[in-house]
Design an enzyme around this catalytic site. Sequence first.
Site, PDB file in Angstrom:
ATOM      1  CB  CYS A  94      -0.059   0.018 -17.224  1.00 21.54           C
ATOM      2  SG  CYS A  94      -1.262   0.175 -15.773  1.00 21.54           S
ATOM      3  CE  LYS A 137      -1.740   5.957 -12.750  1.00 16.23           C
ATOM      4  NZ  LYS A 137      -2.573   5.378 -13.883  1.00 16.23           N
ATOM      5  CD  GLU A 169       9.238   8.992 -13.161  1.00 16.21           C
ATOM      6  OE1 GLU A 169       9.010   9.258 -14.364  1.00 16.21           O
ATOM      7  OE2 GLU A 169       9.570   8.143 -12.758  1.00 16.21           O
ATOM      8  CE  LYS A 176      -4.561   8.654 -11.607  1.00 17.81           C
ATOM      9  NZ  LYS A 176      -4.796   7.784 -12.657  1.00 17.81           N
TER      10      LYS A 176
END
Length: 319
Positions: free
Chosen positions: A127, A192, A230, A245
Amino acid sequence: MITRPRRLRRTPAIRNMTAETRLSPSMLIYPVFVREGHNIIEDIPAMPGQKRYSPDTLPRILECAAKSKIGGVLLFGIPEHKDECATSAYDENGVIQQAIRTAKREFPGLTVIGDVCMCEYTSHGHCGIIRDNDVDNDATLDVLARIALSQAQAGAEIVAPSDMMDGHTAAIRSALDSNGLTSTLIMSYAVKYASAFYGPFREAAGSAPAFGDRKTYQMDTRNSREAVKEALLDVDEGADIIIVKPGLAYLDVLQKVKAAVNVPVASYSVSGEYSMIKAAAERGWLDEKKVSYEAAVSMARAGADIIISYFALELAHSL
Ligand code: PBG
């Protein structure tokens, strides 16, 4: 006289009137995969019922989305050309930019969200920019900002960075603002996890990492206080919506994050959650409609204002 609490479950009408949680189509977001090419609608074997569309066939599924009155669509691009630095992700005529322009032209009332990440566009499947066999956080921020900017310029009302780099929201916000796109919203995947539930997605988007894993930048399953940290960081940097997620296995995290922030929170019910239900239903072991509804309700009950789900169209239809 002894009074006692009465059951609220007398009739369907009373159950509906007193329900603590309500689902509506407007809170649902449907993810759609768009690949380069012409006249393509192809099955995704690991996600039965989901398909990849080329930009010219995309309107067929967007029409269903628009008719179902869902909140919006989340578009993922799958390019022909991949390289080390994900250049096709911010190409003005890249697959995702074409998809966004088509969507806004054909269905101006449908909210379009662009997934901002590099993994579908990099040859190594990570990513971010790779340095010394790991993702270089700060070198990646520039690229993410370019991707988000190009999607916003193509017409996306919302950009959704899913890379998990520190500082991504601030970098994207400043790129958008300095280019006059002050009203584009950022829906950040702030929370995430490094999850095995993404398995089918990586097949769908061709984005599995060629080496290593994503554990140096995605979150550790064992942590939930870190999720609050976060989320708060991203809100501070200007995130308008926060995503947690995956969905089902992280409802405790969703509840904590919801309590900690003052922006809408989305639960992303990921590919693995979809495929598990599909596979069991195919065998006659589960009732797909009832289980997918129950799963979505559980996310809303845990605090989700928005639910991102591959079942979004079916759910909207049944509501
Ligand atoms: C891209 C991205 C992923 C998902 C959404 N954006 C894959 C990953 O991080 O490996 C997963 C979505 C799903 O499983 O449905 N970074």
